[in-house]
Design a protein around this motif. Structure first.
Motif, short mmCIF file in Angstrom:
data_model
loop_
_atom_site.label_atom_id
_atom_site.label_comp_id
_atom_site.label_asym_id
_atom_site.label_seq_id
_atom_site.Cartn_x
_atom_site.Cartn_y
_atom_site.Cartn_z
N GLY A 2 0.83 -1.20 0.00
CA GLY A 2 0.00 0.00 0.00
C GLY A 2 0.86 1.24 0.00
N THR A 3 0.37 2.27 0.68
CA THR A 3 1.03 3.57 0.68
C THR A 3 1.10 4.11 2.11
OG1 THR A 3 0.13 4.02 -1.52
CG2 THR A 3 1.00 5.89 -0.30
N ALA A 63 5.05 4.17 -1.56
CA ALA A 63 4.58 2.79 -1.72
C ALA A 63 5.43 1.83 -0.90
CB ALA A 63 4.60 2.40 -3.19
N THR A 74 5.71 -2.68 0.05
CA THR A 74 5.28 -4.05 -0.20
C THR A 74 5.96 -4.95 0.81
OG1 THR A 74 5.09 -3.60 -2.58
CG2 THR A 74 5.12 -5.91 -1.90
N ASP A 131 -5.96 1.96 7.04
CA ASP A 131 -7.23 1.73 6.35
C ASP A 131 -7.04 0.62 5.33
OD1 ASP A 131 -8.69 3.84 7.62
OD2 ASP A 131 -7.67 5.28 6.31
N PHE A 132 -8.03 -0.23 5.19
CA PHE A 132 -8.04 -1.33 4.21
C PHE A 132 -6.95 -2.35 4.50
CE2 PHE A 132 -9.15 2.66 1.94
CZ PHE A 132 -10.52 2.48 1.92
N VAL A 189 -2.37 -6.97 -3.65
CA VAL A 189 -3.04 -5.92 -2.89
C VAL A 189 -2.12 -4.71 -2.83
CG1 VAL A 189 -3.88 -5.27 -0.60
CG2 VAL A 189 -4.36 -7.55 -1.50
N SER A 190 -2.64 -3.55 -3.21
CA SER A 190 -1.81 -2.34 -3.18
C SER A 190 -2.58 -1.13 -2.62
CB SER A 190 -1.29 -2.01 -4.58
OG SER A 190 -2.37 -1.78 -5.46
N ASN A 191 -3.74 -1.38 -2.02
CA ASN A 191 -4.59 -0.28 -1.57
C ASN A 191 -4.58 -0.02 -0.07
OD1 ASN A 191 -6.02 -2.62 -0.90
ND2 ASN A 191 -7.99 -1.59 -1.12
N ILE A 192 -3.68 -0.67 0.68
CA ILE A 192 -3.61 -0.43 2.12
C ILE A 192 -3.05 0.98 2.33
CG2 ILE A 192 -2.54 -1.15 4.28
CD1 ILE A 192 -2.45 -4.01 3.04
N GLN A 193 -3.69 1.73 3.21
CA GLN A 193 -3.25 3.10 3.49
C GLN A 193 -2.83 3.22 4.95
OE1 GLN A 193 -6.39 5.77 2.39
NE2 GLN A 193 -6.22 5.31 0.23
#
Length: 125
Positions: free
Chosen positions: A35-36, A63, A65, A94-95, A105-109
């Motif tokens: 995520g980011t 970013a 990983t 979040d997420f 999965v790359s949307n974890i904030q």
């Protein structure tokens, strides 16, 4: 689950007998978790974990990983094992919890708003 399969002995000539040496070898695909990170103050450090292991120390925004990939349909649960402390920040995720569904999965904030470190806020490092 998403799988990759390999056929072994998939071609040949039938010489009047049953074919019994064809193999299908399938493996469940693995996917990355990431995520980011936003708002980490310069000089800060945060440590994340996935599924209570796979520590990932981050020192800059952007970013990220995790090093360990997971099998498709596996659950992931990203948490903060160590909050930034220089300056003090309280970060949130979040997420960060779900199940893999056939892709990375790359949307974890991970959000780190500026904290209540009064010494740092007043410039007395």
């Amino acid at each position: 689950p998403s799988q990759s399969c390999l056929l072994i002995n998939a071609t040949g000539t039938i010489n009047g007998s049953d074919v019994d040496n064809v193999e299908v070898n399938c493996q469940t695909r693995r996917f990355s978790i990431g995520g980011t990170l936003l708002g980490l103050h310069t000089g800060g450090m945060i440590t994340l974990q996935n599924n209570s292991s796979d520590d990932l120390m981050l020192t800059s925004n952007g970013a990220f990983t995790f090093n360990t990939t997971l099998l498709d349909l596996s659950e992931y649960d990203v948490n903060i094992s160590m909050q930034p402390n220089s300056p003090i920040q309280t970060c949130t995720i979040d997420f960060g919890m779900d199940e893999l569904e056939g892709s990375n999965v790359s949307n974890i904030q991970v959000n780190c708003p500026f904290g209540d470190d009064l010494v740092f806020n007043n410039g007395f490092e």
